[in-house]
Design a protein around this motif. Structure first.
Motif, PDB file in Angstrom:
ATOM      1  N   TYR A   9       0.838  -1.198   0.000  1.00 46.66           N
ATOM      2  CA  TYR A   9       0.000   0.000   0.000  1.00 46.66           C
ATOM      3  C   TYR A   9       0.874   1.249   0.000  1.00 46.66           C
ATOM      4  CZ  TYR A   9      -3.658  -3.244   1.486  1.00 46.66           C
ATOM      5  OH  TYR A   9      -4.536  -4.290   1.564  1.00 46.66           O
ATOM      6  N   SER A  10       0.306   2.357  -0.460  1.00 46.34           N
ATOM      7  CA  SER A  10       1.028   3.623  -0.407  1.00 46.34           C
ATOM      8  C   SER A  10       0.934   4.207   0.988  1.00 46.34           C
ATOM      9  CB  SER A  10       0.424   4.614  -1.401  1.00 46.34           C
ATOM     10  OG  SER A  10      -0.832   5.082  -0.935  1.00 46.34           O
ATOM     11  N   GLY A  11       1.891   5.048   1.299  1.00 43.52           N
ATOM     12  CA  GLY A  11       1.806   5.840   2.513  1.00 43.52           C
ATOM     13  C   GLY A  11       1.354   7.240   2.158  1.00 43.52           C
ATOM     14  N   SER A  12       1.926   8.248   2.841  1.00 45.03           N
ATOM     15  CA  SER A  12       1.538   9.634   2.568  1.00 45.03           C
ATOM     16  C   SER A  12       2.075  10.121   1.234  1.00 45.03           C
ATOM     17  CB  SER A  12       2.037  10.542   3.691  1.00 45.03           C
ATOM     18  OG  SER A  12       3.447  10.439   3.824  1.00 45.03           O
ATOM     19  N   THR A  13       3.084   9.442   0.723  1.00 45.11           N
ATOM     20  CA  THR A  13       3.585   9.709  -0.624  1.00 45.11           C
ATOM     21  C   THR A  13       3.588   8.398  -1.398  1.00 45.11           C
ATOM     22  OG1 THR A  13       5.893   9.367   0.052  1.00 45.11           O
ATOM     23  CG2 THR A  13       5.043  11.618   0.147  1.00 45.11           C
ATOM     24  N   LEU A  14       3.547   8.504  -2.707  1.00 45.59           N
ATOM     25  CA  LEU A  14       3.460   7.318  -3.550  1.00 45.59           C
ATOM     26  C   LEU A  14       4.796   7.057  -4.225  1.00 45.59           C
ATOM     27  CD1 LEU A  14       1.878   5.044  -4.881  1.00 45.59           C
ATOM     28  CD2 LEU A  14       1.060   6.683  -6.586  1.00 45.59           C
ATOM     29  N   VAL A  32       3.641  -9.172 -10.719  1.00 46.91           N
ATOM     30  CA  VAL A  32       3.768  -8.189  -9.656  1.00 46.91           C
ATOM     31  C   VAL A  32       2.372  -7.626  -9.415  1.00 46.91           C
ATOM     32  CG1 VAL A  32       4.373  -6.333 -11.272  1.00 46.91           C
ATOM     33  CG2 VAL A  32       4.961  -6.099  -8.867  1.00 46.91           C
ATOM     34  N   TRP A  33       2.063  -7.289  -8.131  1.00 52.47           N
ATOM     35  CA  TRP A  33       0.697  -6.952  -7.763  1.00 52.47           C
ATOM     36  C   TRP A  33       0.626  -5.657  -6.975  1.00 52.47           C
ATOM     37  CZ3 TRP A  33      -3.249 -10.397  -9.225  1.00 52.47           C
ATOM     38  CH2 TRP A  33      -2.785 -11.594  -9.814  1.00 52.47           C
ATOM     39  N   THR A  34      -0.352  -4.839  -7.307  1.00 48.26           N
ATOM     40  CA  THR A  34      -0.572  -3.574  -6.620  1.00 48.26           C
ATOM     41  C   THR A  34      -1.738  -3.715  -5.632  1.00 48.26           C
ATOM     42  OG1 THR A  34      -2.075  -2.802  -8.362  1.00 48.26           O
ATOM     43  CG2 THR A  34       0.268  -2.268  -8.597  1.00 48.26           C
ATOM     44  N   ALA A  35      -1.913  -2.698  -4.800  1.00 50.31           N
ATOM     45  CA  ALA A  35      -2.963  -2.753  -3.775  1.00 50.31           C
ATOM     46  C   ALA A  35      -3.584  -1.374  -3.606  1.00 50.31           C
ATOM     47  CB  ALA A  35      -2.379  -3.234  -2.444  1.00 50.31           C
ATOM     48  N   GLU A  36      -4.747  -1.346  -2.940  1.00 48.55           N
ATOM     49  CA  GLU A  36      -5.371  -0.067  -2.623  1.00 48.55           C
ATOM     50  C   GLU A  36      -6.141  -0.195  -1.313  1.00 48.55           C
ATOM     51  OE1 GLU A  36      -7.853   0.719  -6.018  1.00 48.55           O
ATOM     52  OE2 GLU A  36      -9.534  -0.461  -5.255  1.00 48.55           O
ATOM     53  N   ALA A  37      -6.207   0.895  -0.592  1.00 48.66           N
ATOM     54  CA  ALA A  37      -7.004   0.967   0.632  1.00 48.66           C
ATOM     55  C   ALA A  37      -7.834   2.240   0.559  1.00 48.66           C
ATOM     56  CB  ALA A  37      -6.109   0.946   1.854  1.00 48.66           C
ATOM     57  N   TYR A  38      -7.304   3.351   1.090  1.00 48.25           N
ATOM     58  CA  TYR A  38      -7.975   4.641   0.942  1.00 48.25           C
ATOM     59  C   TYR A  38      -6.911   5.723   0.749  1.00 48.25           C
ATOM     60  CZ  TYR A  38      -7.371   4.055   6.025  1.00 48.25           C
ATOM     61  OH  TYR A  38      -6.874   3.759   7.274  1.00 48.25           O
ATOM     62  N   GLY A  39      -5.976   5.398  -0.152  1.00 45.31           N
ATOM     63  CA  GLY A  39      -4.933   6.330  -0.556  1.00 45.31           C
ATOM     64  C   GLY A  39      -4.733   6.184  -2.051  1.00 45.31           C
ATOM     65  N   ALA A  40      -3.562   5.729  -2.459  1.00 41.51           N
ATOM     66  CA  ALA A  40      -3.324   5.478  -3.882  1.00 41.51           C
ATOM     67  C   ALA A  40      -4.182   4.303  -4.349  1.00 41.51           C
ATOM     68  CB  ALA A  40      -1.845   5.171  -4.117  1.00 41.51           C
TER      69      ALA A  40
END
Length: 346
Positions: A9-14, A32-40
């Protein structure tokens, strides 16, 4: 068995670790796999990775289903498949009520029903056999519910789907695993003990039976696996214990925590109860201390390289049995760890 890499997941910066991803690609990693929560979001980051690589597949683990319509997910998947030379993989998940209702502002609904309907609509759009229509509990095409104008029209995708686009689902509940086995091409069981496939065997087989024509040869199981190299095994285990305490103890309410239930099914019922009690009482360090070494060791690979090689044999055997298709290594896997696992898995 194949190897994949999570980006986290991303933090305050991507920041996307392109050097690490390209190194994994050079080592023969499959995905390779990306993710999302409530940011990027997961799609933009997947697009960036696809544009900066040439052979490795890129998937989303996960795209939150309530955040986008099935048609939008299908449009995204077909677009990225075309632009990347058919290297995009769809990974879907229900997320949780806190994010779905608190962030996206839509009802959480019925996650298993949503998964089945969502994938059915996507596959209808991919197939282009007729204009897409659907009359379900969560979704209707055309929409006829509250606020509808009555002017909705069944449509067929302008863009053709020229190659098969795999769809994975994130789930660990028996009902969710059954649904994934029935309608999806694979699933992410978060963490997994490769020696305890029996935890998933019945719902997987029930899903195959409902589909009518599937076996493990048609279905991928891709757990997340942390690989942490170091001489001090206990120190290597600590960040994993912290993470497991969060999931087993803090994800969801006391009466409804799917990860807590999953830990119990893996044989750690007493510990799961203690972890949750401590975590919900604000005693996070104490909760992490209760996480059994046996659970960490069963689901991850930690310690000196020789120890990891030895422990990895369980995973290789599970791969031969079809119980694990791809090991998705954690975003914190070091360059040494990537290379070690590439040598082990071959």
């Amino acid at each position: 068995m194949k190897l994949g890499l999570m980006t986290g997941y991303s933090g305050s910066t991507l920041r996307i670790p392109l050097d690490t991803i390209k190194h994994a690609e050079s080592l023969g990693y499959d995905s390779v796999w990306t993710a999302e929560a409530y940011g990027a979001d997961a799609v933009t980051t997947a697009t960036w990775i696809l544009a900066n690589t040439s052979t490795i597949k890129v998937g989303t683990a996960i795209m939150q289903m309530p955040a986008r319509s099935p048609a939008m997910a299908a449009m995204t998947a077909m677009s990225l498949s075309h632009l990347s030379g058919n290297r995009f993989i769809v990974g879907l998940g229900a997320s949780g009520p806190q994010v779905v209702e608190g962030w996206h502002g839509v009802p959480y609904g019925k996650p298993v029903t949503r998964l089945k309907e969502y994938i059915a609509i996507m596959k209808t759009i991919f197939a282009r056999e007729a204009p897409a229509t659907f009359d379900g509990v969560q979704y209707q095409l055309p929409y006829t519910g509250e606020g509808a104008t009555g002017m909705g029209k069944p449509l067929k995708s302008i863009l053709h789907c020229n190659a098969e686009i795999p769809i994975f689902a994130a789930t660990i509940t028996p009902a969710g695993v059954k649904a994934a086995a029935e309608v999806a091409d694979g699933f992410f069981p978060v963490w997994m003990d490769p020696g305890q496939y029996h935890v998933f065997e019945k719902p997987v087989n029930d899903g195959f039976a409902a589909a009518g024509n599937k076996t493990l040869k048609d279905f991928e199981i891709a757990p997340f696996v942390r690989v942490i190299i170091g001489d001090d095994v206990e120190k290597c285990m600590q960040p994993i214990k912290d993470n497991l305490a969060l999931y087993i103890g803090g994800m969801g309410a006391r009466s409804k925590n799917f990860y807590n239930d999953y830990a119990k099914r893996l044989g750690f019922e007493e510990e799961a109860v203690k972890i949750q009690d401590l975590y919900l009482d604000g005693k996070k360090a104490e909760a992490a201390a209760v996480v059994p070494d046996e659970l960490v060791d069963a689901c991850n690979l930690v310690g000196p390289p020789d120890r990891i090689r030895d422990r990895a044999q369980r995973w290789l055997e599970a791969g031969k049995a079809g119980h694990v298709s791809t090991m998705l290594l954690g975003a914190d896997t070091s360059k040494e760890g990537l290379e070690l696992m590439a040598g082990i898995v071959g």
